[in-house]
Design a protein around this motif. Structure first.
Motif, mmCIF file in Angstrom:
data_model
loop_
_atom_site.group_PDB
_atom_site.id
_atom_site.type_symbol
_atom_site.label_atom_id
_atom_site.label_comp_id
_atom_site.label_asym_id
_atom_site.label_seq_id
_atom_site.Cartn_x
_atom_site.Cartn_y
_atom_site.Cartn_z
ATOM 1 N N GLU A 126 0.819 -1.217 0.000
ATOM 2 C CA GLU A 126 0.000 0.000 0.000
ATOM 3 C C GLU A 126 0.850 1.263 0.000
ATOM 4 O O GLU A 126 0.646 2.155 -0.840
ATOM 5 N N TRP A 127 1.796 1.346 0.921
ATOM 6 C CA TRP A 127 2.511 2.604 1.115
ATOM 7 C C TRP A 127 3.861 2.667 0.413
ATOM 8 O O TRP A 127 4.208 3.723 -0.142
ATOM 9 N N TYR A 128 4.608 1.562 0.424
ATOM 10 C CA TYR A 128 5.909 1.630 -0.253
ATOM 11 C C TYR A 128 5.754 1.491 -1.761
ATOM 12 O O TYR A 128 6.200 2.346 -2.521
ATOM 13 N N LEU A 129 5.108 0.394 -2.198
ATOM 14 C CA LEU A 129 4.951 0.191 -3.643
ATOM 15 C C LEU A 129 3.950 1.180 -4.244
ATOM 16 O O LEU A 129 4.230 1.824 -5.254
ATOM 17 N N GLY A 130 2.779 1.305 -3.611
ATOM 18 C CA GLY A 130 1.721 2.120 -4.194
ATOM 19 C C GLY A 130 1.959 3.604 -4.098
ATOM 20 O O GLY A 130 1.921 4.319 -5.106
ATOM 21 N N VAL A 131 2.235 4.113 -2.890
ATOM 22 C CA VAL A 131 2.374 5.554 -2.693
ATOM 23 C C VAL A 131 3.793 6.025 -3.001
ATOM 24 O O VAL A 131 3.990 6.954 -3.792
ATOM 25 N N GLY A 188 7.137 0.011 4.389
ATOM 26 C CA GLY A 188 5.817 0.618 4.294
ATOM 27 C C GLY A 188 5.610 1.705 5.334
ATOM 28 O O GLY A 188 5.064 2.779 5.035
ATOM 29 N N ILE A 189 6.076 1.466 6.554
ATOM 30 C CA ILE A 189 5.906 2.455 7.623
ATOM 31 C C ILE A 189 6.717 3.710 7.346
ATOM 32 O O ILE A 189 6.226 4.837 7.529
ATOM 33 N N PHE A 190 7.959 3.553 6.904
ATOM 34 C CA PHE A 190 8.780 4.732 6.594
ATOM 35 C C PHE A 190 8.143 5.558 5.477
ATOM 36 O O PHE A 190 8.136 6.792 5.520
ATOM 37 N N ALA A 191 7.598 4.873 4.470
ATOM 38 C CA ALA A 191 6.916 5.597 3.389
ATOM 39 C C ALA A 191 5.685 6.311 3.922
ATOM 40 O O ALA A 191 5.411 7.470 3.566
ATOM 41 N N ARG A 192 4.926 5.662 4.794
ATOM 42 C CA ARG A 192 3.722 6.277 5.363
ATOM 43 C C ARG A 192 4.073 7.483 6.234
ATOM 44 O O ARG A 192 3.398 8.512 6.180
ATOM 45 N N LEU A 193 5.123 7.344 7.033
ATOM 46 C CA LEU A 193 5.551 8.462 7.880
ATOM 47 C C LEU A 193 5.935 9.667 7.026
ATOM 48 O O LEU A 193 5.634 10.813 7.382
ATOM 49 N N ALA A 194 6.596 9.411 5.911
ATOM 50 C CA ALA A 194 7.019 10.511 5.045
ATOM 51 C C ALA A 194 5.851 11.134 4.293
ATOM 52 O O ALA A 194 5.687 12.363 4.287
ATOM 53 N N HIS A 195 5.009 10.317 3.667
ATOM 54 C CA HIS A 195 3.967 10.826 2.774
ATOM 55 C C HIS A 195 2.695 11.245 3.500
ATOM 56 O O HIS A 195 2.034 12.199 3.080
ATOM 57 N N ARG A 196 2.353 10.567 4.584
ATOM 58 C CA ARG A 196 1.135 10.911 5.314
ATOM 59 C C ARG A 196 1.386 11.885 6.454
ATOM 60 O O ARG A 196 0.616 12.820 6.672
ATOM 61 N N ASP A 197 2.505 11.652 7.173
ATOM 62 C CA ASP A 197 2.746 12.404 8.398
ATOM 63 C C ASP A 197 3.780 13.510 8.251
ATOM 64 O O ASP A 197 4.068 14.223 9.215
#
Length: 333
Positions: A147-152, A277-286
């Motif tokens: 979801e977050w690394y590949l997709g976002v 995925g978490i690192f990507a989410r932290l960067a792009h969402r947070d």
């Protein structure tokens, strides 16, 4: 801040110097930490864990659990579970991560202390004390990667064939992980959550998410740290030393090191895919962009493990397509 100061003002022991309140650290969650001085000459830590995003009760309960088995954790001196405030003893300012640079000659000794504490925690494990780290939980973590690394982060949309291939890799990882012996799992047992402290090294932080799960999980967190790289020969040496200590302690660990190390690697791959995925989410969402700089190290762990086992090669091929990278040739088992 007004609420924090009002709450601290109600605490009579220790006698806090409110004007000294200052930031101590922040982490990947919504929690914040402050340091405050007191008239007794000591400093203390204030945790702000805002509800409903955070809940301090697991921290309180697990701090007591770990303290009872003689591990060094912060003492909870005052609490307001409704507002999400805790006053804690201060374990100092030197993390393992800091010490690795400042005192490289101590690295081995620090790891031996961390391994000894890990074995001690695992040796006191009992079922039905902590929530179970079950297959559904692991799968939810794995799905953060597509979801977050590949997709976002990579902007990729997987084909049906690619999704099927990735899910087969996930199934192989989960089959291995769920077959491993179960113990207490800290879940973030690494250089930024371990404090250099005398006596009782290490001081252990950030344990509020602890669960009952696979025996290799915390060792992978420690030795294949998302923030620190060690040569494979060092990792292998420390893993053997842990395995020997765990066997002497009577932990239900594989009698064959090769089998144990395979479990270690499969567990590490699950964890590192989740972390990507978490690192990507932290960067792009947070908006926490600084986590992006740690992605290359985590990806290197993923690639090295995937190329060593035939059943994991489809993951490597998928990454080659997504990242337009030439295939890496390596040994497989």
């Amino acid at each position: 801040m007004a609420a924090i100061n009002a709450w601290l003002g109600q605490i009579s022991t220790p006698a806090l110097e409110l004007a000294s309140l200052r930031p101590a650290s922040a982490d990947a969650s919504f929690r914040r930490y402050f340091r405050i001085d007191a008239s007794d000459g000591n400093s203390y830590i204030v945790m702000d864990a805002p509800q409903p995003a955070e809940d301090v009760r697991p921290f309180i309960e697990i701090a007591e659990l770990l303290s009872q088995i003689n591990l060094t954790v912060p003492q909870v001196l005052a609490q307001d579970t409704v507002q999400g405030f805790l006053l804690l003893s201060d374990l100092g300012t030197t993390t393992y991560f800091d010490a690795f640079n400042a005192q490289p000659e101590r690295v081995h000794a620090l790891y031996m202390d961390a391994i000894a504490s890990l074995v001690q925690m695992q040796s006191h494990s009992q079922p039905e004390v902590l929530p179970e780290y079950d297959r559904a939980f692991f799968l939810r973590e794995l799905m953060i990667f597509p979801e977050w690394y590949l997709g976002v982060h990579r902007g990729a949309t997987l084909t049906e064939e690619q999704s099927t291939s990735l899910n087969k890799v996930f199934d192989a990882l989960l089959a291995n992980i769920m077959a491993q012996p179960q113990v207490y799992v800290h879940r973030d047992y690494h250089s930024r959550n371990l404090m250099v402290i005398e006596p009782g090294n290490p001081g252990i932080l950030d344990f509020q998410g602890a669960l009952y799960g696979p025996i290799t999980y915390d060792l992978v967190s420690l030795l294949r740290d998302a923030y620190v790289y060690w040569d494979e020969d060092k990792v292998l040496d420390w893993a053997i030393r842990y395995w020997e200590q765990a066997r002497r302690a009577g932990l239900p660990i594989s009698p064959e090191f090769d089998s144990f190390y395979r479990d270690f690697e499969f567990m590490g791959l699950q964890r590192h895919l989740k972390i990507l995925g978490i690192f990507a989410r932290l960067a792009h969402r947070d908006g926490k962009q600084h986590y992006l700089k740690d992605i290359p190290l985590v990806m290197s762990y993923v690639r090295k493990t995937a190329q060593r086992y035939n059943i994991l090669i489809p993951l490597l091929r998928l990454l080659d397509v997504i990242e337009d990278t030439a295939p890496v040739v390596g040994f497989t088992f």
